[in-house]
Design a protein around this motif. Structure first.
Motif, PDB file in Angstrom:
ATOM      1  N   VAL A   1       0.836  -1.211   0.000  1.00  0.00           N
ATOM      2  CA  VAL A   1       0.000   0.000   0.000  1.00  0.00           C
ATOM      3  C   VAL A   1       0.866   1.253   0.000  1.00  0.00           C
ATOM      4  O   VAL A   1       0.620   2.207  -0.757  1.00  0.00           O
ATOM      5  CB  VAL A   1      -0.941  -0.006   1.219  1.00  0.00           C
ATOM      6  CG1 VAL A   1      -1.703   1.316   1.312  1.00  0.00           C
ATOM      7  CG2 VAL A   1      -1.909  -1.181   1.140  1.00  0.00           C
ATOM      8  N   LEU A   2       1.912   1.270   0.820  1.00  0.00           N
ATOM      9  CA  LEU A   2       2.770   2.453   0.942  1.00  0.00           C
ATOM     10  C   LEU A   2       3.590   2.690  -0.327  1.00  0.00           C
ATOM     11  O   LEU A   2       3.777   3.845  -0.739  1.00  0.00           O
ATOM     12  CB  LEU A   2       3.695   2.286   2.146  1.00  0.00           C
ATOM     13  CG  LEU A   2       3.018   2.313   3.512  1.00  0.00           C
ATOM     14  CD1 LEU A   2       3.970   1.862   4.608  1.00  0.00           C
ATOM     15  CD2 LEU A   2       2.477   3.714   3.816  1.00  0.00           C
ATOM     16  N   GLU A   3       4.067   1.624  -0.960  1.00  0.00           N
ATOM     17  CA  GLU A   3       4.837   1.776  -2.207  1.00  0.00           C
ATOM     18  C   GLU A   3       3.948   2.346  -3.312  1.00  0.00           C
ATOM     19  O   GLU A   3       4.379   3.207  -4.086  1.00  0.00           O
ATOM     20  CB  GLU A   3       5.402   0.419  -2.640  1.00  0.00           C
ATOM     21  CG  GLU A   3       6.492  -0.133  -1.750  1.00  0.00           C
ATOM     22  CD  GLU A   3       7.876   0.346  -2.150  1.00  0.00           C
ATOM     23  OE1 GLU A   3       7.974   1.272  -2.960  1.00  0.00           O
ATOM     24  OE2 GLU A   3       8.856  -0.225  -1.637  1.00  0.00           O
ATOM     25  N   PHE A   4       2.728   1.862  -3.401  1.00  0.00           N
ATOM     26  CA  PHE A   4       1.797   2.350  -4.417  1.00  0.00           C
ATOM     27  C   PHE A   4       1.505   3.832  -4.193  1.00  0.00           C
ATOM     28  O   PHE A   4       1.523   4.634  -5.139  1.00  0.00           O
ATOM     29  CB  PHE A   4       0.508   1.532  -4.377  1.00  0.00           C
ATOM     30  CG  PHE A   4      -0.438   1.833  -5.510  1.00  0.00           C
ATOM     31  CD1 PHE A   4      -0.259   1.245  -6.745  1.00  0.00           C
ATOM     32  CD2 PHE A   4      -1.508   2.698  -5.333  1.00  0.00           C
ATOM     33  CE1 PHE A   4      -1.120   1.516  -7.798  1.00  0.00           C
ATOM     34  CE2 PHE A   4      -2.380   2.971  -6.370  1.00  0.00           C
ATOM     35  CZ  PHE A   4      -2.190   2.378  -7.614  1.00  0.00           C
TER      36      PHE A   4
ATOM     37  N   ILE B   1       2.398   7.312  -6.664  1.00  0.00           N
ATOM     38  CA  ILE B   1       1.385   8.282  -7.096  1.00  0.00           C
ATOM     39  C   ILE B   1       1.767   9.702  -6.660  1.00  0.00           C
ATOM     40  O   ILE B   1       1.696  10.649  -7.447  1.00  0.00           O
ATOM     41  CB  ILE B   1      -0.001   7.905  -6.527  1.00  0.00           C
ATOM     42  CG1 ILE B   1      -0.435   6.532  -7.058  1.00  0.00           C
ATOM     43  CG2 ILE B   1      -1.034   8.971  -6.886  1.00  0.00           C
ATOM     44  CD1 ILE B   1      -0.500   6.427  -8.565  1.00  0.00           C
ATOM     45  N   THR B   2       2.183   9.865  -5.415  1.00  0.00           N
ATOM     46  CA  THR B   2       2.532  11.211  -4.940  1.00  0.00           C
ATOM     47  C   THR B   2       3.809  11.729  -5.614  1.00  0.00           C
ATOM     48  O   THR B   2       3.936  12.931  -5.863  1.00  0.00           O
ATOM     49  CB  THR B   2       2.712  11.234  -3.413  1.00  0.00           C
ATOM     50  OG1 THR B   2       3.683  10.261  -3.028  1.00  0.00           O
ATOM     51  CG2 THR B   2       1.395  10.936  -2.716  1.00  0.00           C
TER      52      THR B   2
ATOM     53  N   PRO C   1       3.724  20.281  -1.268  1.00  0.00           N
ATOM     54  CA  PRO C   1       2.929  19.337  -0.457  1.00  0.00           C
ATOM     55  C   PRO C   1       3.073  17.889  -0.907  1.00  0.00           C
ATOM     56  O   PRO C   1       3.195  16.985  -0.067  1.00  0.00           O
ATOM     57  CB  PRO C   1       1.491  19.839  -0.648  1.00  0.00           C
ATOM     58  CG  PRO C   1       1.649  21.293  -0.937  1.00  0.00           C
ATOM     59  CD  PRO C   1       2.892  21.399  -1.748  1.00  0.00           C
ATOM     60  N   TYR C   2       3.078  17.663  -2.217  1.00  0.00           N
ATOM     61  CA  TYR C   2       3.219  16.294  -2.700  1.00  0.00           C
ATOM     62  C   TYR C   2       4.629  15.765  -2.474  1.00  0.00           C
ATOM     63  O   TYR C   2       4.825  14.562  -2.231  1.00  0.00           O
ATOM     64  CB  TYR C   2       2.832  16.198  -4.180  1.00  0.00           C
ATOM     65  CG  TYR C   2       1.342  16.047  -4.377  1.00  0.00           C
ATOM     66  CD1 TYR C   2       0.706  14.855  -4.049  1.00  0.00           C
ATOM     67  CD2 TYR C   2       0.576  17.092  -4.877  1.00  0.00           C
ATOM     68  CE1 TYR C   2      -0.664  14.704  -4.212  1.00  0.00           C
ATOM     69  CE2 TYR C   2      -0.794  16.955  -5.041  1.00  0.00           C
ATOM     70  CZ  TYR C   2      -1.407  15.760  -4.707  1.00  0.00           C
ATOM     71  OH  TYR C   2      -2.759  15.617  -4.858  1.00  0.00           O
ATOM     72  N   ALA C   3       5.636  16.632  -2.544  1.00  0.00           N
ATOM     73  CA  ALA C   3       7.008  16.210  -2.246  1.00  0.00           C
ATOM     74  C   ALA C   3       7.134  15.810  -0.781  1.00  0.00           C
ATOM     75  O   ALA C   3       7.776  14.806  -0.448  1.00  0.00           O
ATOM     76  CB  ALA C   3       7.991  17.325  -2.580  1.00  0.00           C
ATOM     77  N   LEU C   4       6.519  16.586   0.112  1.00  0.00           N
ATOM     78  CA  LEU C   4       6.545  16.253   1.537  1.00  0.00           C
ATOM     79  C   LEU C   4       5.790  14.960   1.817  1.00  0.00           C
ATOM     80  O   LEU C   4       6.231  14.130   2.622  1.00  0.00           O
ATOM     81  CB  LEU C   4       5.946  17.400   2.350  1.00  0.00           C
ATOM     82  CG  LEU C   4       6.741  18.714   2.344  1.00  0.00           C
ATOM     83  CD1 LEU C   4       5.947  19.811   3.046  1.00  0.00           C
ATOM     84  CD2 LEU C   4       8.094  18.535   3.013  1.00  0.00           C
ATOM     85  N   LEU C   5       4.659  14.792   1.151  1.00  0.00           N
ATOM     86  CA  LEU C   5       3.890  13.557   1.324  1.00  0.00           C
ATOM     87  C   LEU C   5       4.676  12.357   0.805  1.00  0.00           C
ATOM     88  O   LEU C   5       4.655  11.268   1.404  1.00  0.00           O
ATOM     89  CB  LEU C   5       2.551  13.675   0.591  1.00  0.00           C
ATOM     90  CG  LEU C   5       1.501  12.586   0.869  1.00  0.00           C
ATOM     91  CD1 LEU C   5       1.199  12.492   2.350  1.00  0.00           C
ATOM     92  CD2 LEU C   5       0.228  12.878   0.074  1.00  0.00           C
TER      93      LEU C   5
END
Length: 278
Positions: free
Chosen positions: A67-70, A74-75, A144-148
């Protein structure tokens, strides 16, 4: 043995920066992600057939890692959509060592010695500083997406560090993660990109995607093996030297500027790596 493992992690860092450069340069990053899934699926399918099954205690970690790799993929794509490679990559990779340090302390009870902890902090600060320069502009969603992305990197690093140790065979562990993660990812991209006719339209781009996939899976297999011998936070911080390689790749191949600020940041990261090794 420790020195050899450190060298493997540094090789992983170079490989990791390389496949991220492929992703950043791609005209269709989602398609490239699907193409990269093919080597993952082939290698992992062979791996799960020839390697012993992971021990039962590791399966919850395998599920969480999938789940985390997927989510990470995406992010990362969303962050690269509007941000420069030399900005987004250091933000995402620089955040993760400190988060891994905290996660490893809480969940694996791994407390680094003060010198090593200082090294981890230097690596994070040095890497993050690579992303910021005077007069630069970030889009509304890139940071935000880089931090996520950095959060997901740290999360799957801690999960995999624990899971690989419980699996009995670290390569078997990561083969199952690769297989279960890339099946839905490939199916999703295949559907979104119009099936076989469009998916394999350009032989040159297909070759690049396959190569990027082979580089990426090799890079993380090296990290998974290193988790068996070194603390999770140590491996994570050393692996993030990939940001130094990313800066050099951006300078050499993408015509991104290499400034005194970059050199100072590289010195901080290198100093941190030395402290970790000591």
């Amino acid at each position: 043995m420790a020195t050899f493992v450190v060298l493997l992690v540094l090789l992983s860092a170079l490989l990791h920066a390389s496949w991220n450069a492929f992703l950043h340069l791609s005209g269709d990053r989602l398609w490239l992600l699907g193409m990269m899934s093919i080597p993952y699926l082939v290698v992992s399918a062979i791996g799960v057939m020839v390697l012993p099954a992971p021990l039962p205690a590791s399966w919850p970690y395998i599920a969480a890692s999938v789940v985390l790799e997927f989510a990470y993929c995406i992010t990362l794509i969303r962050a690269y959509r509007s941000g420069d490679f030399g900005q987004i990559y250091p933000i995402a990779r620089g955040l993760s060592p400190m988060l891994v340090f905290v996660g490893a302390l809480v969940f694996a009870h791994e407390a680094l010695k003060p010198l090593a902890a200082t090294g981890v902090a230097l690596v994070s600060v040095g890497i993050m500083s690579l992303a910021f320069r005077r007069g630069m502009r970030f889009s509304g969603e890139s940071v935000p997406y880089a931090l996520l992305t950095g959060f997901f990197i740290a999360s799957y690093s801690v999960v995999d560090g624990l899971g690989a140790r419980l699996a009995g065979n670290s390569l078997s562990y990561i083969m199952w993660v690769y297989l279960l993660w890339n099946i839905p990812q490939f199916v999703m991209v295949w559907h979104l990109r119009g099936g076989r006719q469009q998916f394999f339209a350009s032989k040159n781009e297909v070759a690049k995607g396959m190569l990027a996939g082979l580089i990426a899976l090799t890079a993380y297999c090296l990290v998974i093996e290193a988790f068996r011998y070194l603390p999770i936070a140590t491996v994570s911080a050393l692996r993030e030297l990939s940001s130094i390689f990313a800066v050099l790749i951006g300078w050499l191949f993408m015509k991104e500027k290499l400034t005194a600020r970059h050199l100072i940041a590289c010195a901080l990261v290198t100093g941190g790596a030395v402290l970790i090794r000591l």
